[in-house]
Design an enzyme around this catalytic site. Structure first.
Site, PDB file in Angstrom:
ATOM      1  N   GLY A  39       0.816  -1.215   0.000  1.00  0.00           N
ATOM      2  CA  GLY A  39       0.000   0.000   0.000  1.00  0.00           C
ATOM      3  C   GLY A  39       0.845   1.258   0.000  1.00  0.00           C
ATOM      4  O   GLY A  39       0.343   2.353  -0.234  1.00  0.00           O
ATOM      5  N   ILE A  41       3.475   4.450   0.988  1.00  0.00           N
ATOM      6  CA  ILE A  41       3.391   5.587   1.908  1.00  0.00           C
ATOM      7  C   ILE A  41       1.963   6.108   2.001  1.00  0.00           C
ATOM      8  O   ILE A  41       1.446   6.360   3.087  1.00  0.00           O
ATOM      9  CB  ILE A  41       4.345   6.723   1.462  1.00  0.00           C
ATOM     10  CG1 ILE A  41       5.805   6.303   1.682  1.00  0.00           C
ATOM     11  CG2 ILE A  41       4.046   8.021   2.204  1.00  0.00           C
ATOM     12  CD1 ILE A  41       6.200   6.091   3.124  1.00  0.00           C
ATOM     13  N   CYS A  42       1.301   6.261   0.874  1.00  0.00           N
ATOM     14  CA  CYS A  42      -0.041   6.852   0.850  1.00  0.00           C
ATOM     15  C   CYS A  42      -0.981   6.155   1.827  1.00  0.00           C
ATOM     16  O   CYS A  42      -1.596   6.779   2.676  1.00  0.00           O
ATOM     17  CB  CYS A  42      -0.624   6.787  -0.561  1.00  0.00           C
ATOM     18  SG  CYS A  42      -2.313   7.393  -0.647  1.00  0.00           S
ATOM     19  N   LYS A  51      -6.127  11.487   6.760  1.00  0.00           N
ATOM     20  CA  LYS A  51      -7.564  11.797   6.650  1.00  0.00           C
ATOM     21  C   LYS A  51      -8.333  11.274   7.867  1.00  0.00           C
ATOM     22  O   LYS A  51      -9.295  11.902   8.310  1.00  0.00           O
ATOM     23  CB  LYS A  51      -8.155  11.217   5.364  1.00  0.00           C
ATOM     24  CG  LYS A  51      -7.498  11.687   4.084  1.00  0.00           C
ATOM     25  CD  LYS A  51      -7.249  13.181   4.056  1.00  0.00           C
ATOM     26  CE  LYS A  51      -6.157  13.561   3.089  1.00  0.00           C
ATOM     27  NZ  LYS A  51      -4.801  13.368   3.532  1.00  0.00           N
ATOM     28  N   GLU A 202       6.219  30.018   5.215  1.00  0.00           N
ATOM     29  CA  GLU A 202       6.260  29.699   3.786  1.00  0.00           C
ATOM     30  C   GLU A 202       7.257  30.625   3.100  1.00  0.00           C
ATOM     31  O   GLU A 202       7.187  31.851   3.242  1.00  0.00           O
ATOM     32  CB  GLU A 202       4.864  29.866   3.166  1.00  0.00           C
ATOM     33  CG  GLU A 202       4.799  29.758   1.654  1.00  0.00           C
ATOM     34  CD  GLU A 202       5.405  28.479   1.097  1.00  0.00           C
ATOM     35  OE1 GLU A 202       6.335  28.581   0.275  1.00  0.00           O
ATOM     36  OE2 GLU A 202       4.960  27.383   1.499  1.00  0.00           O
ATOM     37  N   HIS A 442     -31.287  20.173  -5.972  1.00  0.00           N
ATOM     38  CA  HIS A 442     -31.468  21.128  -4.879  1.00  0.00           C
ATOM     39  C   HIS A 442     -32.080  20.423  -3.673  1.00  0.00           C
ATOM     40  O   HIS A 442     -32.972  19.605  -3.842  1.00  0.00           O
ATOM     41  CB  HIS A 442     -32.399  22.260  -5.340  1.00  0.00           C
ATOM     42  CG  HIS A 442     -32.750  23.229  -4.262  1.00  0.00           C
ATOM     43  ND1 HIS A 442     -31.895  24.223  -3.841  1.00  0.00           N
ATOM     44  CD2 HIS A 442     -33.870  23.327  -3.480  1.00  0.00           C
ATOM     45  CE1 HIS A 442     -32.466  24.906  -2.869  1.00  0.00           C
ATOM     46  NE2 HIS A 442     -33.665  24.392  -2.630  1.00  0.00           N
TER      47      HIS A 442
END
Length: 463
Positions: A39, A41-42, A51, A202, A442
């Site tokens: 599987g 690293i992900c 997640k 950053e 909707h």
């Protein structure tokens, strides 16, 4: 004597294991080599466990908002060990699932470290010795690891990579995140939500620098509202490490400031796992650790294909998987379409979520397009208000001359799910007329996708 296969895949991440399955489905005899985790690293240390952790922080955030929804939740707290345990359990479940898929598809698995001693040959160092394998076609899917800058190397105690951040030795009180790409921002969002005093540094002029400038600005405003500190156009020059703190020397505006933190997460990009395989001797061209390939992932060495994070970006699991399928079909004699980078969506699972596909407004203009741009805010959508998620926006960029959808950019609740609508639209070469004539259900968040298109042509209804 060497074992012979039609295809040998090196690396069992989302690129490699998918390539192996598809090659087997096409009737080829396939082997896969993995040195660590089925599987990759992900599944084990990236997309999936992050997640799971972010879901915990999302629920924690919502619990604090219980009163808004007419609910009561008192003495709200969390157990970091339990959050991590759940995340690791999710990864373990999926890891064993990949092993099952290999058996189901009759893929021979070799657990060990591979090298390529000659064209068409793979040597695998396993616990039991060395296995010699041969195949006309080899698919390299060795993935990548966290890039480490001199002086900012992780030690697992006070300075972490993403791996350490997934199994933290302690809960950060004052956290520095170096780098504001998807990985950096996701961890910043997770730990900030759980109460860490979080600062993001950053080096470029804005966070989430690959995203559309408007989306970056919206996300930054939202993060600051949540208490996060953002330092753009800044660089961490060095870290002084103590027993219980790290002093960061940060250059900003031409001056160096010092700030103390108890934890630092370094998220400054990736390095491909391509060294020590023997690629240079075979004649493969390496550029800053990544193997240079053509649009069909061909390396220029006969029979050697390179997919996923070991080659050209974007470095995303779903790109790797599709490249794996494409290469398997190519090897089997098919005529697949190449995977186009501009049609691959990027998703960042922070709070609020960020998602995009195609060209930003600035990139489209750089390429000489005359553009029509539409925007629609979450505050104008009934479902968003009902969900208690009125903060966000959807932006669409069209070619003014042809109506081609050049790009779509989103920030807000569940946009990582919504983006696929525009991805499909791009793939089908949808025009603005097709999207305007499509009836969206909707009440849904997806109605904002419709309104953003309408707005690009001066026809939005709800703003």
């Amino acid at each position: 004597m060497a074992q012979t296969f039609d295809v040998i895949v090196i690396g069992a991440g989302p690129g490699g294991y998918v390539a192996a399955i598809r090659a087997s489905q096409l009737g080829l005899k396939v082997a896969i080599v993995e040195r660590e985790h089925m599987g990759g690293i992900c599944l084990n240390w990236g997309c999936i466990p992050t997640k799971a952790m972010l879901r915990s922080s999302e629920v924690y955030h919502l619990m604090h908002r219980a009163k808004e929804f007419g609910l009561k939740a008192d003495n709200i707290s969390y157990d970091l060990d339990a959050v991590v345990k759940r995340s690791r359990g999710v990864a373990k479940q999926l890891n064993s699932g990949v092993g099952h898929l290999m058996k189901k598809n009759k893929v021979t698995v070799f657990m060990g470290a591979a090298t390529l001693p000659a064209k068409g040959k793979v040597s695998v160092k396993t616990d039991k010795g060395t296995e010699e394998l041969e195949a006309k076609n080899i698919i390299l899917a060795t993935g990548a690891r966290a890039r480490e800058l001199p002086g900012l190397e992780a030690d697992g105690k006070r300075v972490w990579t993403y791996k350490h951040a997934l199994v933290p030795p302690h809960m950060p009180k004052k956290l520095l995140v170096i780098g504001s790409g998807a990985i950096g921002i996701e961890f910043a969002s997770f730990y900030n939500t759980l109460g860490a005093d979080t600062t993001v540094v950053e080096v470029l002029d804005r966070i989430l620098p690959v995203e559309d400038a408007e989306i970056s600005a919206f996300a930054e405003k939202s993060f600051k509202k949540q208490g996060m500190k953002i330092m753009a156009k800044a660089m961490v020059k060095k870290l002084d490490r103590g027993a219980d703190k790290v002093t960061a020397h940060i250059e900003v505006g031409g001056k160096v400031e010092t700030h103390d933190f108890d934890t630092v997460i370094s998220a400054v990009g990736i390095v491909a796992n391509t060294e020590g395989l023997g690629l240079e001797a075979l004649g493969a061209k390496i550029d800053r650790s990544f193997v240079v390939t053509d649009e069909y992932c061909r390396s220029g060495v006969e029979g050697l294909y390179v997919i996923g994070d070991a080659t050209n970006g974007p470095w995303l699991a779903h790109k790797a998987s599709h490249e794996g399928v494409m290469v398997a079909e190519l090897i089997a004699g098919g005529h697949p379409h190449p995977v186009k980078p501009e049609q691959i969506a990027g998703c960042t699972y922070c709070h609020p979520q960020v998602a995009s596909v195609g060209l930003t407004e600035a990139k489209a203009k750089e390429r000489g397009y005359e553009v029509k741009v539409g925007r629609f805010p979450f505050i104008g959508n009934g479902k968003a208000i009902a969900l208690g998620e009125p903060e966000g926006m959807i932006k669409t960029v069209f070619d003014a001359k042809t109506g081609e959808l050049l790009g779509a950019h989103m920030v807000g609740a569940e946009v990582t799910e919504l983006i696929q609508g525009y991805v499909v639209g791009q793939k089908l070469e949808t025009t603005e007329a097709d999207l305007m004539e499509t009836v969206f259900p909707h009440p849904t968040l997806s109605e904002m996708m419709h309104e953003s298109v309408l707005d690009a042509y001066g026809r939005a209804i709800h703003i």
